[in-house]
Design an enzyme around this catalytic site. Structure first.
Site, PDB file in Angstrom:
ATOM      1  N   ASP A  96      31.743  49.261  43.436  1.00 16.42           N
ATOM      2  CA  ASP A  96      32.574  51.133  43.235  1.00 16.42           C
ATOM      3  C   ASP A  96      31.914  51.784  41.603  1.00 16.42           C
ATOM      4  O   ASP A  96      32.350  53.220  41.385  1.00 16.42           O
ATOM      5  CB  ASP A  96      33.520  50.009  43.191  1.00 16.42           C
ATOM      6  CG  ASP A  96      34.609  50.282  44.499  1.00 16.42           C
ATOM      7  OD1 ASP A  96      34.925  50.897  45.317  1.00 16.42           O
ATOM      8  OD2 ASP A  96      35.432  49.686  44.569  1.00 16.42           O
TER       9      ASP A  96
HETATM   10  C1  GLC Z   1      37.901  49.889  38.756  1.00 18.73           C
HETATM   11  C2  GLC Z   1      36.908  49.100  39.048  1.00 18.73           C
HETATM   12  C3  GLC Z   1      36.048  48.338  39.845  1.00 18.73           C
HETATM   13  C4  GLC Z   1      37.623  48.540  41.602  1.00 18.73           C
HETATM   14  C5  GLC Z   1      37.281  49.947  41.343  1.00 18.73           C
HETATM   15  C6  GLC Z   1      37.498  50.704  42.680  1.00 18.73           C
HETATM   16  O1  GLC Z   1      36.745  50.969  38.295  1.00 18.73           O
HETATM   17  O2  GLC Z   1      36.949  48.415  37.215  1.00 18.73           O
HETATM   18  O3  GLC Z   1      35.819  46.665  39.456  1.00 18.73           O
HETATM   19  O4  GLC Z   1      36.512  48.101  43.120  1.00 18.73           O
HETATM   20  O5  GLC Z   1      38.394  50.157  40.587  1.00 18.73           O
HETATM   21  O6  GLC Z   1      39.419  50.351  42.044  1.00 18.73           O
HETATM   22  C1  GLC Z   2      36.183  44.928  43.193  1.00 15.25           C
HETATM   23  C2  GLC Z   2      36.451  46.176  44.728  1.00 15.25           C
HETATM   24  C3  GLC Z   2      35.470  45.918  45.728  1.00 15.25           C
HETATM   25  C4  GLC Z   2      33.768  46.416  44.994  1.00 15.25           C
HETATM   26  C5  GLC Z   2      34.002  45.691  44.139  1.00 15.25           C
HETATM   27  C6  GLC Z   2      33.011  46.284  42.956  1.00 15.25           C
HETATM   28  O1  GLC Z   2      36.122  43.718  43.354  1.00 15.25           O
HETATM   29  O2  GLC Z   2      38.370  45.427  45.074  1.00 15.25           O
HETATM   30  O3  GLC Z   2      35.600  46.643  46.597  1.00 15.25           O
HETATM   31  O4  GLC Z   2      33.068  46.331  46.328  1.00 15.25           O
HETATM   32  O5  GLC Z   2      34.693  45.707  43.489  1.00 15.25           O
HETATM   33  O6  GLC Z   2      32.890  47.143  42.693  1.00 15.25           O
END
Ligand code: GLC
Ligand code: GLC
Length: 814
Positions: free
Chosen positions: A487
């Site tokens: 993400d």
């Molecule tokens: C923030 C978190 C990440 C998560 C994203 C989406 O960027 O660091 O881990 O997946 O939010 O909500």
């Molecule tokens: C968090 C989010 C997931 C994402 C991951 C890596 O665990 O929930 O959707 O893939 O971060 O960013």
């Protein structure tokens, strides 16, 4: 250093001191009513949706961190001393404190000045209420005169509004008190038809419902005025902050034991039956009274607790193993399976790190969660899949999140996370392999929840597949969109504005940045879809998928290989990310795991080479970091990944979610020792002896462990609600132990350490119990199977044709 121990017999973790490095929590409830509970009884409860139907208030990031919860105070009415048997909030010097977190329940208690007091907290099945069952024993040689005070702080339902909108909320709180039951009915006068209630099994001496009356001016949880004085104020809340508190007096002879139940519940009345008498403003209590009466009875409470235990025993019995590793056994048999059910129930909504007001259910997250729970709750997996498919757009993309209460896609976040659609294919494949319920593919599901747009689920899967083919970049690799699995790799965002969302800001046209990770995911998903199509007799569909997968594999080999590992992505300038050409971020974990899982490079040595590079550059004693070198500064063209200080989260943290991808890839290349070594590095139970470093609970996985670039290398954060649960469970059971559902039966293909003499497992699969015994006969992973003493060709055991409910599988490995 440890703060407790595992009691595997009882499926409990026993915490022996209240001051754990962080709150160590558990969940109550598994259907509609949920609660979080820490080892000192902190936490809160909600009905279905942690944001919109919050029953009790909780202030996150409080000082001390965990404050507010399900507190009981005991008071010695002779001396006036009072204490909380759960440690918080009075923090007295307790003797023999213990907190037992079990499957859906928690028991916390202690001894203080000769009074033993333990409270069992749980949510009965099929009810929207929680029980606090307090057992008090007088261990003194003389009678004890005690007062018990309960207290909860009600939340005014919408947790977000409750924490911000004080100009309104301080004037709307309303309660009723009748027969010792406290009814919380804020906003019931207008559009709500639900209310909270708080009851006690004993006749009450007094009550309180106005917060300031109970606590007294300038005081907090640790020193309530009413408890200090030993007398309720019988306050009736109007506005301000409604609470619920009962006062019960007990006289206990030496050695005497007494039980008192407190019950907190949620109830709805039909719209036309809200008031009694009709036309009045008095809450209609007729519908809830029988429920309250039921749980005032200790025998009914005990029976409800037994039912809960049976429920969990049933779920966990689907897969039980006996291996030479205690850590594998207790995680697979108990805690990892349990955590998978919690992530299914709550997705990423409410934990001690997710405040319950943010995210709904994530599309990719929920599909991946399926991998960990589909065998325990297939009918619920079926519904989840159809709900997810209904939040797909007609073009195959998907809302990144949806709200559990409405099941509608979340417009604020929208879509364009270009990996999302493929997780649906993997989720459906996992469901089909487990259940062989092919009828789900014909189930109609709408797009964007739009009535009239229904198409069979099978068509949804093809739209997922085509989505990527319609979005290829300059190298023929999939365009990344807002982000892929990571993400925080936001290649089209280029944000310079503080506070701007990295996930939803897109200020590039998105036609250049490509993802090698999505390429791997696409190949894997396309192969699965081909297998599904083939079994449906849709040979042309299957061929199309296989051709596309083959083309994508060639593209990855041509443009996604860096010489010793797979490239991560191409940025908006068309430059490589995750390549030796980069100054920082030269190698990433995700494409190594996913490309190998998709089979890319298994035939030409690249897979082995990529995994060796992971070992050389990314593996640490605490797990495998996400990339190296960490980004030392903020790069607008990379996005959120470079916003984190080095070693945390997506910037070179150990993201436990993707470590199992490497374990699976290692298993696919036959490396049993290497796979299990990685498995143990992040296994919470194996990390229990370093609990003072790890800090999070030793019985569940955390999303992240700080990487080697962080000062706190080895410290975990974000426990409980993480894709880590499902992926580790899947890696351990299906790839290490190798008990793998396939379309045609259960495959048994373990890749276990050389030193293991074997293992035993009982796996229920499509109504049949498989008793599996694996014996090592030599090095390596070649298996030969005997089923009910008859040799079997291959490694897939189909459910017996004669309808037997039991098979014995002997496996010789080596
Ligand atoms: C923030 C978190 C990440 C998560 C994203 C989406 O960027 O660091 O881990 O997946 O939010 O909500
Ligand atoms: C968090 C989010 C997931 C994402 C991951 C890596 O665990 O929930 O959707 O893939 O971060 O960013």
């Amino acid at each position: 250093m440890q703060y407790g121990y595992f009691d595997d017999q009882r499926r409990e973790y026993v915490i022996t001191q209240p001051d754990t490095p962080l709150p160590w929590i558990n969940y109550l409830g598994c259907q509609e009513y949920f609660g979080l509970i820490s080892n000192t009884a902190g936490g809160y409860s909600f009905y279905r949706d942690a944001r919109l139907r919050r029953l009790t208030r909780y202030r996150y990031n409080h000082l001390p961190l965990d404050q507010g919860g399900r507190y009981l105070y005991l008071r010695d009415d002779e001396s006036g001393r009072y204490w909380s048997p759960s440690g918080a909030p009075t923090n007295c010097d307790l003797e023999r404190y213990s907190c037992r977190h079990g499957m859906g329940y928690t028991v916390i208690g202690s001894v203080y000045q000769g009074i033993s007091a333990h409270t069992r907290y749980f949510v009965p099945l099929d009810e929207t209420l929680e029980i606090w069952q307090l057992t008090v024993i007088n261990q003194r040689a003389r009678p004890a005169w005690l007062s018990i005070f309960s207290c909860v702080e009600f939340c005014l339902w919408d947790a977000q509004d409750d924490a911000t909108n004080f100009q309104r909320n301080f004037s709307i709180g309303e309660v009723e008190i009748a027969d010792g039951v406290i009814y919380h009915k804020t906003e019931y006068r207008e559009r709500r038809d639900h209310f909270g209630w708080f009851a006690c099994s004993e006749p009450v001496e007094g009550f309180d419902t106005q917060r300031e009356a109970f606590f007294g001016p300038g005081r907090g949880w640790e020193r309530p005025l009413v408890v200090e004085g030993g007398e309720s104020a019988n306050s009736v809340a109007h506005g301000w902050a409604p609470v619920g508190s009962h006062h019960v007096r007990l006289r206990l002879e030496p050695g005497e034991t007494r039980q008192v139940q407190f019950v907190l519940g949620y109830h709805e009345n039909a719209r036309d039956q809200k008031f009694d008498p009709p036309g009045s403003q008095i809450l209609n209590k007729k519908t809830v009274r029988p429920i309250i009466a039921r749980y005032r009875d200790a025998a009914a409470v005990d029976a409800a607790f037994c039912r809960l235990r049976t429920y969990w025993d049933g779920l966990l019995s689907v897969c039980q193993v006996e291996t030479p590793s205690v850590h594998a056994n207790r995680m697979v048999n108990i805690w990892n399976a349990y955590q998978c059910m919690m992530t299914f129930n709550l997705s990423r909504s409410a934990s001690f790190y997710e405040s319950g007001v943010g995210r709904g259910l994530g599309f990719r997250d929920s599909n991946q969660d399926l991998l960990g729970f589909v065998h325990m709750a297939p009918e619920r997996a079926r519904q989840r899949i159809l709900d997810l498919a209904a939040t797909q757009y007609p073009g195959g993309g998907a809302y990144h999140q949806y709200q559990p209460l409405t099941k509608k896609g979340n417009n604020e976040i929208g879509g364009n996370f270009n990996d999302d659609p493929h997780w649906l294919i993997l989720g459906v494949a996992a469901y089909l392999k487990e259940t062989a319920d092919w009828s789900i593919l014909d189930e109609p599901a709408p797009f964007d929840n739009e009535p009239g747009s229904e198409q069979p689920l099978y068509e949804h899967l093809h739209r997922s597949f085509r989505y990527t083919l319609e979005r290829l970049g300059p190298h023929g690799l999939p365009l990344i969109g807002r982000a892929d699995w990571n993400d925080c790799l936001n290649l089209n965002c280029f944000s310079e504005t503080p506070g701007q969302s990295f996930q939803t800001t897109t200020n590039k046209d998105g036609k250049v940045a490509e993802s090698v990770f999505i390429a791997g995911l696409f190949v894997l998903a396309a192969r699965e879809l081909a297998a599904i199509a083939c079994r449906r007799g849709a040979a042309a569909d299957a061929q199309r998928c296989l051709d596309a997968a083959a083309r994508m594999t060639e593209t990855v080999k041509a443009h996604g290989w860096d010489g010793a590992w797979f490239v991560r992505a191409y940025d908006d300038f068309g430059r490589k990310i995750g390549s030796k050409e980069c100054a920082e971020g030269q190698i990433f974990i995700e494409p190594q795991g996913f490309c190998v899982m998709a089979g890319i490079g298994l035939d030409d040595g690249r897979a082995r080479q990529a995994l060796d590079s992971v070992r050389r550059h990314l593996a640490t004693p605490h797990g495998i970091v996400l990339q190296q070198p960490a980004y030392s500064r903020y790069y607008p063209h990379l996005g959120e990944i470079s916003s984190y200080p080095p070693g945390y989260k997506e910037n070179a943290g150990i993201f436990c979610h993707n470590n199992p991808w490497i374990m699976i890839a290692e298993a696919m290349t036959g490396n049993g020792d290497g796979t299990f070594d990685y498995y143990l590095r992040i296994n919470p139970s194996a990390r229990e002896p370093i609990s003072d470093v790890h800090c999070n609970e030793p019985y569940v996985y955390a999303q992240m462990i700080a990487g080697r670039d962080a000062p706190a290398h080895g410290e975990a954060k974000n426990s409980w609600l993480t894709g880590t649960a499902a992926w580790n469970y899947y890696a351990a059971t299906q790839w290490i132990l190798g008990i793998r559902p396939e379309y045609d039966g259960l495959r048994i293909a373990p890749v276990i350490p050389e030193a293991w003499a074997g293992f035993r497992a009982v796996r229920k699969f499509r109504g049949v119990t498989y008793n599996i015994e694996v014996h090592r006969q030599g090095p390596g992973n070649r298996v030969s199977l005997r089923v009910d003493s008859q040799p079997l060709a291959g490694d897939i055991v189909a459910p017996p044709a004669d309808g037997r409910a039991w098979v014995a599988v002997e496996v010789a490995i080596g």
